[in-house]
Design a protein around this motif. Structure first.
Motif, PDB file in Angstrom:
ATOM      1  N   PRO A   1      -0.465   3.994   2.305  1.00 48.94           N
ATOM      2  CA  PRO A   1      -0.722   5.173   3.133  1.00 48.94           C
ATOM      3  C   PRO A   1       0.239   5.231   4.316  1.00 48.94           C
ATOM      4  O   PRO A   1       0.577   4.199   4.894  1.00 48.94           O
ATOM      5  CB  PRO A   1      -2.157   4.983   3.609  1.00 48.94           C
ATOM      6  CG  PRO A   1      -2.577   3.623   3.211  1.00 48.94           C
ATOM      7  CD  PRO A   1      -1.557   3.040   2.307  1.00 48.94           C
TER       8      PRO A   1
ATOM      9  N   THR B   1       0.467   5.720   7.863  1.00 50.47           N
ATOM     10  CA  THR B   1      -0.494   5.678   8.955  1.00 50.47           C
ATOM     11  C   THR B   1       0.211   5.745  10.306  1.00 50.47           C
ATOM     12  O   THR B   1       1.391   5.403  10.423  1.00 50.47           O
ATOM     13  CB  THR B   1      -1.356   4.398   8.901  1.00 50.47           C
ATOM     14  OG1 THR B   1      -0.506   3.249   8.991  1.00 50.47           O
ATOM     15  CG2 THR B   1      -2.166   4.339   7.614  1.00 50.47           C
TER      16      THR B   1
ATOM     17  N   SER C   1      -3.699  -0.471   3.495  1.00 51.28           N
ATOM     18  CA  SER C   1      -2.371  -0.176   4.009  1.00 51.28           C
ATOM     19  C   SER C   1      -1.416  -1.328   3.769  1.00 51.28           C
ATOM     20  O   SER C   1      -0.284  -1.265   4.206  1.00 51.28           O
ATOM     21  CB  SER C   1      -2.442   0.121   5.507  1.00 51.28           C
ATOM     22  OG  SER C   1      -2.802  -1.054   6.212  1.00 51.28           O
TER      23      SER C   1
ATOM     24  N   ARG D   1      -9.139   7.052   7.370  1.00 48.72           N
ATOM     25  CA  ARG D   1      -9.349   6.361   6.099  1.00 48.72           C
ATOM     26  C   ARG D   1     -10.641   5.550   6.155  1.00 48.72           C
ATOM     27  O   ARG D   1     -11.141   5.249   7.227  1.00 48.72           O
ATOM     28  CB  ARG D   1      -8.175   5.422   5.810  1.00 48.72           C
ATOM     29  CG  ARG D   1      -6.869   6.168   5.547  1.00 48.72           C
ATOM     30  CD  ARG D   1      -5.744   5.218   5.165  1.00 48.72           C
ATOM     31  NE  ARG D   1      -6.086   4.344   4.066  1.00 48.72           N
ATOM     32  CZ  ARG D   1      -6.092   4.720   2.781  1.00 48.72           C
ATOM     33  NH1 ARG D   1      -5.765   5.943   2.436  1.00 48.72           N
ATOM     34  NH2 ARG D   1      -6.421   3.849   1.834  1.00 48.72           N
TER      35      ARG D   1
ATOM     36  N   GLN E   1      -4.471   8.203   8.818  1.00 48.29           N
ATOM     37  CA  GLN E   1      -3.456   8.514   7.817  1.00 48.29           C
ATOM     38  C   GLN E   1      -2.912   9.920   8.041  1.00 48.29           C
ATOM     39  O   GLN E   1      -3.653  10.849   8.343  1.00 48.29           O
ATOM     40  CB  GLN E   1      -4.037   8.406   6.412  1.00 48.29           C
ATOM     41  CG  GLN E   1      -2.984   8.592   5.325  1.00 48.29           C
ATOM     42  CD  GLN E   1      -3.502   8.222   3.948  1.00 48.29           C
ATOM     43  OE1 GLN E   1      -4.648   7.846   3.771  1.00 48.29           O
ATOM     44  NE2 GLN E   1      -2.621   8.334   2.962  1.00 48.29           N
TER      45      GLN E   1
END
Length: 175
Positions: free
Chosen positions: A86, A88, A31, A108, A114
Motif C-alpha cells: 500500500p 501510505t 505495508s 487501513r 493509505q
C-alpha cells in the motif's frame, strides 16, 4: 553453559533472519516494506511509461488499483501486502496533481493511512522497478479473495468519489 550460549546465539540468528524476511512485521503488517511518504514531498505524480500516462509515487514506482477495491474497501491485507504494498503516508493529505482524479486517504485495517485515487486504494507492485509496469492486468488470489490489478492512470480511475475510510480484512495466506 556453552550449550546454553550456543542455543541463545542460534535463536538470536533465527530471529534476525525471520525479521529480515518478514520486513520486521508479524505477517499481518500489510505495508511490509512500504515507505510512508512525508507530508511535504509530492506523493503522486504522472509519468509516461510504455506509452501510457501512469501514476507513480515519489520514487517513480508505478501505482496500481484492484478491481475488487474500487468501492474503497481494503481487501488486500496480510500476505497480499507483501506483493502489493500500500502507498501510505503519515498524517495529512497526499500531494500531487492528477488530471481527472482526486487524491485522498483512507484508514487501513492496520491503522495506517493509505493514499487513494477517487476512493480506490493505491499500491506498488513489488516486482516492478521504477519506470516499469509489469503488474497491469495481473490476476492473483490471497486468502480466497481474487484480485485483478490495473496500473493507475487518470483514465481508469473510478468515476465517483468513494468513502474516506475503508474496512475489510483477509487473513494471511500463501502466494
Amino acid at each position: 553453559m556453552k550449550r546454553l550460549f550456543a542455543f541463545a546465539a542460534i535463536a538470536f540468528a533465527a530471529a534476525l533472519f525471520l525479521a529480515a524476511c518478514s520486513g520486521g512485521g508479524g505477517g499481518n503488517d500489510s505495508s511490509s516494506g512500504s515507505k510512508p511518504s512525508s507530508g511535504t514531498a509530492t506523493t503522486v505524480a504522472t509519468k509516461r511509461i510504455d506509452g501510457k500516462s501512469v501514476l507513480v509515487d515519489a520514487n517513480g514506482n508505478a501505482l496500481y488499483m484492484s478491481d475488487q477495491e474500487a468501492s474503497g474497501a481494503v481487501k488486500c491485507t496480510g500476505s497480499c501486502g507483501q506483493f502489493w504494498e500500500p502507498l501510505t503516508i503519515q498524517g495529512g493529505q497526499p500531494s500531487g496533481t492528477v488530471s481527472g482524479g482526486t487524491l485522498g486517504v483512507l484508514q487501513r485495517p492496520d491503522g495506517k493511512t493509505q493514499v487513494t485515487l477517487n476512493g480506490a486504494p493505491l499500491y506498488h507492485f513489488t516486482q516492478d522497478q521504477p519506470g516499469q509496469v509489469t503488474g497491469d492486468g495481473f490476476d492473483d488470489a490471497f486468502d480466497g479473495q481474487q484480485f485483478t490489478w490495473h496500473v493507475a492512470t487518470a483514465g481508469n480511475a473510478p468515476s465517483a468519489p468513494m468513502p474516506t475510510s475503508g474496512s475489510g480484512s483477509s487473513g494471511p495466506s500463501g502466494y
